[in-house]
Design an enzyme around this catalytic site. Structure first.
Site, mmCIF file in Angstrom:
data_model
loop_
_atom_site.group_PDB
_atom_site.id
_atom_site.type_symbol
_atom_site.label_atom_id
_atom_site.label_comp_id
_atom_site.label_asym_id
_atom_site.label_seq_id
_atom_site.Cartn_x
_atom_site.Cartn_y
_atom_site.Cartn_z
ATOM 1 N N LYS A 173 0.871 -1.179 0.000
ATOM 2 C CA LYS A 173 0.000 0.000 0.000
ATOM 3 C C LYS A 173 0.902 1.222 0.000
ATOM 4 O O LYS A 173 1.462 1.605 1.027
ATOM 5 C CB LYS A 173 -0.917 0.071 1.210
ATOM 6 C CG LYS A 173 -1.980 1.187 1.071
ATOM 7 C CD LYS A 173 -2.431 1.778 2.388
ATOM 8 C CE LYS A 173 -1.632 2.945 2.847
ATOM 9 N NZ LYS A 173 -1.736 4.180 1.980
ATOM 10 N N GLU A 248 9.526 1.689 10.959
ATOM 11 C CA GLU A 248 10.459 2.817 10.849
ATOM 12 C C GLU A 248 9.601 4.055 10.996
ATOM 13 O O GLU A 248 8.822 4.394 10.110
ATOM 14 C CB GLU A 248 11.194 2.768 9.513
ATOM 15 C CG GLU A 248 12.435 3.663 9.471
ATOM 16 C CD GLU A 248 12.135 5.077 9.018
ATOM 17 O OE1 GLU A 248 12.025 5.961 9.914
ATOM 18 O OE2 GLU A 248 12.007 5.312 7.814
ATOM 19 N N CYS A 282 12.514 11.942 8.066
ATOM 20 C CA CYS A 282 12.403 11.440 9.435
ATOM 21 C C CYS A 282 13.693 11.602 10.223
ATOM 22 O O CYS A 282 13.671 11.715 11.448
ATOM 23 C CB CYS A 282 11.948 9.986 9.432
ATOM 24 S SG CYS A 282 12.938 8.906 8.377
ATOM 25 N N GLU A 382 7.639 16.045 16.397
ATOM 26 C CA GLU A 382 8.125 16.002 15.022
ATOM 27 C C GLU A 382 7.272 16.923 14.160
ATOM 28 O O GLU A 382 6.073 16.716 14.007
ATOM 29 C CB GLU A 382 8.071 14.570 14.479
ATOM 30 C CG GLU A 382 8.688 14.437 13.104
ATOM 31 C CD GLU A 382 8.696 13.004 12.592
ATOM 32 O OE1 GLU A 382 9.683 12.593 11.985
ATOM 33 O OE2 GLU A 382 7.682 12.294 12.816
#
Length: 474
Positions: A173, A248, A282, A382
């Site tokens: 996906k 991750e 990231c 973040e």
């Protein structure tokens, strides 16, 4: 100006394109707000069909000699290299990555990682003798892969290439924000000789398609890259069938500049790694930790470096920061900039408001905050945009404590005298730490500590994620 070409992609199941039969999802160019493509809004039934296709050929693919599986992966790498310009232009149109960055990074990393995996096969320890036991590495089975929008093709290939090399089949996906290069990969894989059904794509949203993959009883493993919040949900859904889950996730990486650092180098590379891909990375070094008694000196250098980051049309080769990936992401990043101001951090570059002349796109003003408290929201959450927090520290112990005082542990950096910087790097609780600008190594293990995830991608460690271990006593 001519209307943009509309790229209509379907699911890819059992080696064939499956057109949408219901709702579709628009792919929007964040620089212009124009629709550049559509994909189907997949369903649980679509996932089930793809999983059945993957299961049907998994044993056959696993029985193919590993040297031939490696040859297929190498041909995939060659095919992606041949279509590098298509990859770069598609990613720039889909999520706004500047075209120069798309060509140098977005299009080349999938080529490099897949080539690296192909070369691993010959020397990888597929079996070993331990006493009277033969220990063998075997494919897990059917792998579900769920990938994000910031490095759309790289994140796919970093999962699909090792999974296929290991003898697994895959149901993917891709992100619905930037999904179009997945179709290109499917075409390249078919041309490389991958059997129909070994690689399948189901487009759609996370709550529908992602959860169907994570919870499917015939999916043996899920490999997910994305936000920590979504990763937690994947883990919960996957736990019902006790399948392996590799994650991750997010990061809030610290760049620790020691008093004995080359300040010019530390600031230049620090800015580059903070605002790489518009800060939508990231591993971005979004916290710059500086000696308190040298903060003003460093801030002058930071401000000068920040001014070189041209914001503009991502199709222009001189642009260094394009739009955010979507209007939703623009609003998120701008909200954090406003929060930093409201909480009392000092703006030394950028700030809230629109980018002059670029009001129509999903642009934000790259921003540097100074005198940021270690516990401030902008220093802990973040942001995923071009926002840098400069945090002063009194001594080395405090610097290490601030660097580690986060729920994340994905990456980081240390600048200083070589041995000194290495000693501090060993104390940083993160999966990957750069010392004095050490170059990214696509064969080194990549992954995080704490809420940045579990498992590792890339190189030998990335291949091992997709293998089971069996001991045969004789």
């Amino acid at each position: 100006m001519a209307a943009p070409t509309l790229n209509t992609a379907g699911h890819w199941i059992a080696g064939e394109t499956v057109a949408a039969t219901g709702e579709t999802i628009d792919v929007v160019n964040p620089a212009t707000s124009e629709v550049v493509g559509t994909v189907p809004a997949g369903t649980a039934e679509d996932v089930d069909r793809a999983v059945r296709a993957a299961r049907a050929v998994q044993r056959e693919w696993a029985d193919v000699d590993v040297a031939e599986r490696a040859a297929v992966v190498q041909r995939i790498s060659d095919g992606l290299k041949a279509r590098a310009e298509d990859v770069a232009s598609s990613i720039t149109a889909e999520m706004g990555s500047p075209i120069t960055f798309s060509r140098k990074v977005q299009a080349t990393m999938p080529v490099g990682s897949s080539r690296g995996f192909a070369k691993l096969a010959a020397d990888f320890p597929w079996q070993e003798e331990i006493g009277n036991s033969l220990v063998v590495k075997e494919p897990i089975g059917v792998v579900g892969a769920i990938t994000p929008w910031n490095y759309p093709l790289h994140q796919i290939v970093a999962k699909v290439a090792p999974a296929l090399l290991a003898g697994n089949t895959v149901v993917l996906k891709p992100t619905e924000i930037a999904p179009l290069t997945a179709q290109l990969l499917a075409e390249v894989a078919a041309e490389a000789g991958l059997p129909a059904g070994a690689f399948n794509i189901v487009h759609g949203t996370g709550p529908v398609v992602g959860e169907a993959i994570a919870g499917h009883p015939d999916v043996d493993m899920v490999s997910f890259t994305g936000s920590t919040r979504a990763g937690k949900r994947v883990s919960v859904v996957a736990s019902e069938t006790v399948k392996r889950v590799a994650l991750e996730l997010g990061g809030k990486s610290a760049n620790v500049i020691l008093p004995d650092a080359d300040l010019g180098k530390a600031v230049k590379l620090g800015m580059g790694n903070a605002w790489i891909n518009g800060g939508q990375t990231c591993t971005a070094w979004t916290r710059m930790l500086v000696p308190a008694d040298r903060q003003d000196e460093i801030l002058e250098m930071v401000e000068a470096a920040a001014a070189k980051y041209t914001v503009g049309d991502p199709a222009e080769e001189t642009t260094r920061i394009g739009p955010m990936s979507s209007e939703t992401q623009r609003q998120r990043v701008h909200g954090y900039i406003e929060r930093g101001i409201a909480d009392g951090a000092r703006v030394v570059f950028g700030g809230a408001g629109q980018v002059e002349g670029l009001e129509a796109g999903a642009y934000v003003r790259p921003t540097v905050f100074a005198d940021v408290a270690p516990d401030a929201v902008i220093a802990r959450e973040e942001i995923f945009g071009p926002v840098l927090s400069v945090i002063p520290y009194r001594d080395e112990e405090e610097a290490v404590a601030i660097a580690n005082d986060t729920v994340y542990g994905l990456a980081g950096a240390v600048f200083g005298e070589d041995d000194h910087a290495l000693a501090v790097a060993r104390r940083i609780r993160a999966g990957q730490v750069d010392v004095n600008g050490g170059a990214f190594n696509i064969m080194a293990p990549f992954g995080g500590y704490k809420q940045s995830g579990n498992g590792r991608e890339l190189g030998r460690y990335g291949l091992e994620e997709f293998l089971e271990t069996k001991a045969i006593q004789r």
